[in-house]
Design a protein around this motif. Structure first.
Motif, PDB file in Angstrom:
ATOM      1  N   ARG A  24       0.842  -1.203   0.000  1.00 36.73           N
ATOM      2  CA  ARG A  24       0.000   0.000   0.000  1.00 36.73           C
ATOM      3  C   ARG A  24       0.873   1.246   0.000  1.00 36.73           C
ATOM      4  O   ARG A  24       0.615   2.211  -0.710  1.00 36.73           O
ATOM      5  N   TRP A  25       1.929   1.235   0.809  1.00 32.21           N
ATOM      6  CA  TRP A  25       2.850   2.374   0.844  1.00 32.21           C
ATOM      7  C   TRP A  25       3.561   2.543  -0.498  1.00 32.21           C
ATOM      8  O   TRP A  25       3.844   3.650  -0.925  1.00 32.21           O
ATOM      9  N   ARG A  27       2.186   1.754  -3.444  1.00 29.06           N
ATOM     10  CA  ARG A  27       1.189   2.342  -4.354  1.00 29.06           C
ATOM     11  C   ARG A  27       1.012   3.835  -4.094  1.00 29.06           C
ATOM     12  O   ARG A  27       0.736   4.609  -5.010  1.00 29.06           O
ATOM     13  N   LYS A  28       1.171   4.254  -2.844  1.00 28.77           N
ATOM     14  CA  LYS A  28       1.026   5.662  -2.469  1.00 28.77           C
ATOM     15  C   LYS A  28       2.320   6.457  -2.685  1.00 28.77           C
ATOM     16  O   LYS A  28       2.398   7.633  -2.333  1.00 28.77           O
ATOM     17  N   ASN A  29       3.338   5.785  -3.263  1.00 29.51           N
ATOM     18  CA  ASN A  29       4.635   6.424  -3.549  1.00 29.51           C
ATOM     19  C   ASN A  29       5.394   6.844  -2.288  1.00 29.51           C
ATOM     20  O   ASN A  29       6.205   7.769  -2.333  1.00 29.51           O
ATOM     21  N   LEU A  30       5.133   6.152  -1.180  1.00 33.76           N
ATOM     22  CA  LEU A  30       5.910   6.402   0.027  1.00 33.76           C
ATOM     23  C   LEU A  30       7.241   5.654  -0.034  1.00 33.76           C
ATOM     24  O   LEU A  30       8.207   6.042   0.621  1.00 33.76           O
ATOM     25  N   LYS A  65       2.869   8.750  10.434  1.00 29.60           N
ATOM     26  CA  LYS A  65       1.582   8.498   9.801  1.00 29.60           C
ATOM     27  C   LYS A  65       0.379   8.898  10.656  1.00 29.60           C
ATOM     28  O   LYS A  65      -0.719   9.100  10.109  1.00 29.60           O
ATOM     29  N   SER A  69      -1.630  12.472   6.589  1.00 23.68           N
ATOM     30  CA  SER A  69      -2.265  11.469   5.737  1.00 23.68           C
ATOM     31  C   SER A  69      -1.211  10.836   4.840  1.00 23.68           C
ATOM     32  O   SER A  69      -0.103  11.363   4.689  1.00 23.68           O
ATOM     33  N   LEU A  70      -1.546   9.707   4.220  1.00 28.14           N
ATOM     34  CA  LEU A  70      -0.596   9.046   3.323  1.00 28.14           C
ATOM     35  C   LEU A  70      -0.262   9.941   2.134  1.00 28.14           C
ATOM     36  O   LEU A  70       0.875   9.943   1.645  1.00 28.14           O
ATOM     37  N   ASP A  71      -1.239  10.721   1.646  1.00 28.44           N
ATOM     38  CA  ASP A  71      -0.964  11.644   0.542  1.00 28.44           C
ATOM     39  C   ASP A  71       0.008  12.739   0.974  1.00 28.44           C
ATOM     40  O   ASP A  71       0.887  13.145   0.209  1.00 28.44           O
ATOM     41  N   ALA A  74       3.395  11.213   1.159  1.00 28.59           N
ATOM     42  CA  ALA A  74       3.946  11.030  -0.185  1.00 28.59           C
ATOM     43  C   ALA A  74       4.576  12.318  -0.689  1.00 28.59           C
ATOM     44  O   ALA A  74       5.632  12.308  -1.335  1.00 28.59           O
ATOM     45  N   SER A  78       8.518  12.933  -1.643  1.00 34.08           N
ATOM     46  CA  SER A  78       8.774  13.199  -3.057  1.00 34.08           C
ATOM     47  C   SER A  78       9.935  14.170  -3.215  1.00 34.08           C
ATOM     48  O   SER A  78      10.028  15.159  -2.491  1.00 34.08           O
TER      49      SER A  78
END
Length: 211
Positions: A24-25, A27-30, A65, A69-71, A74, A78
């Motif tokens: 999941r992380w 997919r969220k680009n973490l 976390k 939020s995960l966004d 991310a 980035s």
């Protein structure tokens, strides 16, 4: 020099996270795609990770976390700067840098109404290095010029800021890849600072100060 690696199985056991959380992380680009290193084994395909990087990242995700939020996480991880811009007064009010560092920036590059993310990063890195005593004010001015002239070329890629000295004379480097870096035997590495970590710290400070 090759980085030490850790298998996915060992990573999950060591950190206590689940297979589902890990992907999941991803997919969220973490966690960057390039950190998932697939290799052939006697059982088929096995996934490995750069050990130090993945353990540091997972530790930071777990610790952060609950507040973001995960966004938002991310965005912190980035390497891109997005549309961040802040006035010098806001930087001071948010305790991101001090007057001393901001004054040095303005002496070298001129007073500006709004700073871009690249300039904010330059001031933030300068603040860290001056406080630690790793560079002098004159070397700080060199750092600002180096970042202004060349950072845009490597902004979206991992890079290091480094200083070497030979016979007391400093040379500042912005290194895009550290796979093969050789220097004169009489030169001394003063420090090597990965900028990605500084970018993450800075974005986190900006996000927290906006709350």
């Amino acid at each position: 020099m090759n980085e030490e690696e850790i298998s996915k199985k060992d990573l999950l056991e060591l950190t206590g996270i689940s297979y589902g959380q890990l992907y999941r992380w991803k997919r969220k680009n973490l966690i960057p795609e390039e950190w998932f290193i697939r290799k052939s084994s006697f059982t088929g395909q096995e996934t490995f990770f750069p050990k130090q990087k993945i353990l540091q990242r997972i530790d930071r995700i777990i610790n952060m976390k609950d507040g973001l939020s995960l966004d938002e996480l991310a965005d912190v991880f980035s390497p891109s700067s997005g549309e961040v811009s802040i006035t010098p007064d806001e930087l001071l009010q948010r305790n991101i840098v001090t007057n001393m560092t901001l004054d040095l920036f303005e002496q070298e590059l001129g007073k500006q109404d709004v700073l871009t993310f690249a300039d904010i990063l330059s001031v933030y890195v300068l603040e860290k290095l001056l406080k630690s005593g790793e560079i002098t004010r004159d070397e700080g001015k060199m750092l600002l010029s180096l970042m202004r002239d060349h950072y845009a070329k490597v902004a979206s890629r991992p890079c290091e800021l480094a200083v070497i000295r030979k016979m007391g004379v400093p040379l500042l480097l912005l290194i895009e890849t550290t796979e093969h870096v050789y220097v004169d035997r009489d030169a001394k590495w003063v420090f090597r600072l990965p900028l990605r970590g500084c970018i993450e710290e800075l974005k986190l400070k900006i996000n927290q100060s906006e709350v």
